[in-house]
Design an enzyme around this catalytic site. Sequence first.
Site, mmCIF file in Angstrom:
data_model
loop_
_atom_site.group_PDB
_atom_site.id
_atom_site.type_symbol
_atom_site.label_atom_id
_atom_site.label_comp_id
_atom_site.label_asym_id
_atom_site.label_seq_id
_atom_site.Cartn_x
_atom_site.Cartn_y
_atom_site.Cartn_z
ATOM 1 N N LYS A 176 30.815 -19.173 55.164
ATOM 2 C CA LYS A 176 29.923 -20.351 55.321
ATOM 3 C C LYS A 176 30.591 -21.446 54.225
ATOM 4 C CE LYS A 176 26.513 -21.900 52.901
ATOM 5 N NZ LYS A 176 27.004 -23.242 53.043
ATOM 6 N N ALA A 230 24.428 -21.412 38.898
ATOM 7 C CA ALA A 230 23.303 -21.215 39.410
ATOM 8 C C ALA A 230 23.015 -20.372 40.798
ATOM 9 C CB ALA A 230 22.589 -22.708 39.376
ATOM 10 N N GLU A 249 33.426 -16.393 41.537
ATOM 11 C CA GLU A 249 34.242 -17.665 40.754
ATOM 12 C C GLU A 249 33.476 -18.607 40.647
ATOM 13 O OE1 GLU A 249 37.370 -17.452 40.019
ATOM 14 O OE2 GLU A 249 38.351 -15.899 41.191
ATOM 15 N N CYS A 283 37.472 -26.604 39.357
ATOM 16 C CA CYS A 283 36.879 -25.842 38.506
ATOM 17 C C CYS A 283 37.425 -25.461 37.283
ATOM 18 C CB CYS A 283 36.456 -24.644 39.261
ATOM 19 S SG CYS A 283 38.171 -23.793 39.886
ATOM 20 N N GLU A 380 29.407 -28.658 32.213
ATOM 21 C CA GLU A 380 30.384 -28.978 33.134
ATOM 22 C C GLU A 380 30.029 -30.098 34.037
ATOM 23 O OE1 GLU A 380 30.573 -26.553 36.835
ATOM 24 O OE2 GLU A 380 32.691 -26.716 36.782
HETATM 25 P P1 NAD Z 1 27.117 -24.778 44.938
HETATM 26 O O1 NAD Z 1 26.727 -23.275 43.912
HETATM 27 O O2 NAD Z 1 26.000 -25.694 44.788
HETATM 28 O O3 NAD Z 1 27.244 -24.369 46.191
HETATM 29 C C1 NAD Z 1 28.386 -23.350 46.758
HETATM 30 C C2 NAD Z 1 28.038 -22.720 47.860
HETATM 31 O O4 NAD Z 1 26.879 -22.121 47.887
HETATM 32 C C3 NAD Z 1 27.509 -23.679 49.115
HETATM 33 O O5 NAD Z 1 28.304 -23.297 50.204
HETATM 34 C C4 NAD Z 1 26.314 -23.626 49.077
HETATM 35 O O6 NAD Z 1 25.562 -23.976 50.449
HETATM 36 C C5 NAD Z 1 26.121 -22.002 49.048
HETATM 37 N N1 NAD Z 1 24.723 -21.861 48.353
HETATM 38 C C6 NAD Z 1 23.708 -22.634 47.838
HETATM 39 N N2 NAD Z 1 22.709 -21.559 47.678
HETATM 40 C C7 NAD Z 1 22.899 -20.428 48.188
HETATM 41 C C8 NAD Z 1 22.369 -19.237 48.072
HETATM 42 N N3 NAD Z 1 20.880 -19.119 47.485
HETATM 43 N N4 NAD Z 1 22.924 -18.373 48.803
HETATM 44 C C9 NAD Z 1 24.011 -18.114 49.290
HETATM 45 N N5 NAD Z 1 24.917 -19.446 49.300
HETATM 46 C C10 NAD Z 1 24.326 -20.557 48.777
HETATM 47 O O7 NAD Z 1 28.485 -25.201 44.312
HETATM 48 P P2 NAD Z 1 29.240 -26.538 44.627
HETATM 49 O O8 NAD Z 1 28.444 -27.675 43.852
HETATM 50 O O9 NAD Z 1 29.658 -26.509 46.124
HETATM 51 O O10 NAD Z 1 30.541 -26.289 43.729
HETATM 52 C C11 NAD Z 1 30.937 -26.735 42.445
HETATM 53 C C12 NAD Z 1 30.953 -25.597 41.496
HETATM 54 O O11 NAD Z 1 31.810 -24.946 42.016
HETATM 55 C C13 NAD Z 1 31.137 -25.904 40.237
HETATM 56 O O12 NAD Z 1 30.411 -25.492 39.263
HETATM 57 C C14 NAD Z 1 32.724 -25.485 39.894
HETATM 58 O O13 NAD Z 1 33.244 -25.345 38.776
HETATM 59 C C15 NAD Z 1 32.577 -24.284 40.876
HETATM 60 N N6 NAD Z 1 33.753 -23.947 41.491
HETATM 61 C C16 NAD Z 1 34.472 -22.672 40.910
HETATM 62 C C17 NAD Z 1 35.708 -22.270 41.308
HETATM 63 C C18 NAD Z 1 36.504 -21.109 40.719
HETATM 64 O O14 NAD Z 1 37.546 -20.646 41.393
HETATM 65 N N7 NAD Z 1 35.897 -20.325 39.490
HETATM 66 C C19 NAD Z 1 36.298 -23.164 42.252
HETATM 67 C C20 NAD Z 1 35.896 -24.130 42.647
HETATM 68 C C21 NAD Z 1 34.498 -24.499 42.363
#
Ligand code: NAD
Length: 477
Positions: A176, A230, A249, A283, A380
């Site tokens: 997804k 979150a 991640e 990230c 962050e």
């Molecule tokens: P997000 O958590 O808002 O969304 C990530 C994904 O989760 C999206 O596809 C979203 O639709 C999905 N999602 C939301 N609620 C869900 C649920 N209840 N169940 C399943 N899926 C759900 O994050 P974002 O804003 O897209 O990304 C930014 C964040 O990602 C930042 O905190 C960043 O640091 C982190 N990040 C981490 C890494 C790493 O490798 N550690 C890499 C890139 C980004």
Amino acid sequence: MKTFDNTVNGAAVRSNRTFESKNPATGEAIGLVPHSSADEVARAVAAARAAQPAWAARPDAERKALMMQVAEVIKANADYLANWVTREQGKPLGGVGPDQVPGSRFELWGCEVWTQVPASLDLPVDLAFEDATRRDEVHRKPYGVIAAIAPWNWPLLIAIWQIVPSIRAGNTVVIKPSEYTSIGTLEMVRLIAEVLPPGVVNTVSGGGDVGALLVENPDVDKIMFTGSAATGSRIAAAAAKTLTPTTMELGGNDAAIMLDDADPKAMAMGLFWGAFINMGQTCAAAKRLYVPEALHDAVVAELKALATTMPMGNGLDAGIVMGPIQNRMQFDKVVSLVERARAGGATIVCGGQVPDGPGNFYPLTLVTDIADGAALVDEEQFGPVLPIIKYRDLEAAIASANRLDVGLGASVWSTDIDKARAVASRLQAGTVWINQHGAIHPMVPFGGVKSSGWGVEFGVDGLKAVTQPQVISLKKG
Ligand code: NAD
């Protein structure tokens, strides 16, 4: 406006419901994306489940050869896909190479390399123990069906990090993409699915509700999640109900520490890109810079010289180095954190003003006269802002770096490598870089500690993470 489709079982699937994907540089809608229904999610998981035994049973050499074909498909379509990444995510097209802007073409090059490397890796059988009476071998088995949930910052590259090791090891995948950047991923999967057996890679686009349906599906054997802490916490709670293993991640708030022998001029470019690559929406980007008092003014001057001269605009235009912030929610968060810092007495060295005109543009912003405890330092911010914090005592700087509940990356900048190593080993982070930041590599494991997550991606360890051990224990004699 074009309507895009999911790929399920090797075929295009059109959803009844769609939503608009928007170009963050212009605000214009650029395509209609499927909002997958519960039934469509169930069918995608069922397709992955049905395809998995035959996929896992194929000789390893065949899967490796198919992965190399996937890399060729990515290469052949790199311009097409890079164009979508720029229109949808915002990063400039840029190029590949040391003097090129690391934009969408760089992201596509990364997709190609992060496909070739797992394709070339083996998971040999480990001999755990052997004597005259017994022989114990550790074999690696695929989990089965992997649910992958991706974010919007490096949408195609992170999708590849989730998909490729999984299928290389004999799993099948339902991914997804983020609702903010679905088109590029839908198109990439459509193209690579053409060279793979039906059902090996499937998509279900939509918002968090669709992600929740996917991770709650009892036929999912492992969840790979990249995104915010979150959401990670919600997914971990859902996974707990079915005891489904996860790789998490999550976010970070990487500290970069300059030691007193660092060379501000020589290190400025590395620090700049370590903080501002992809407009800071990375990230493992440097999010807080700790500098000794004696170097502070020189460091600020060097970074300001770079931050104020990078052309910002629509990433499809020639010469653009910085694009917009990807979405309004993220934009508002950055604006609010900078305004709170300003109200708290911090100095905005450059940037910090929302420009007129369309798009989510925000200037590269350096902030000084700020300390630990300010929201801009402690949260962050995930945007084009870098707080620069003076320190007198290295012990205090190390304590500052370690005081937050995140630990994805960190970096130490010094001309004395032994000194830098000694500091690096004391930092609580999954990776500590020396004289570089965010320099990930497909052979080198990457993952976070504390609430930045668990599990690693990349290299042999990343392949192991999408398999489970099976011990074959022989009695001898
Ligand atoms: P997000 O958590 O808002 O969304 C990530 C994904 O989760 C999206 O596809 C979203 O639709 C999905 N999602 C939301 N609620 C869900 C649920 N209840 N169940 C399943 N899926 C759900 O994050 P974002 O804003 O897209 O990304 C930014 C964040 O990602 C930042 O905190 C960043 O640091 C982190 N990040 C981490 C890494 C790493 O490798 N550690 C890499 C890139 C980004």
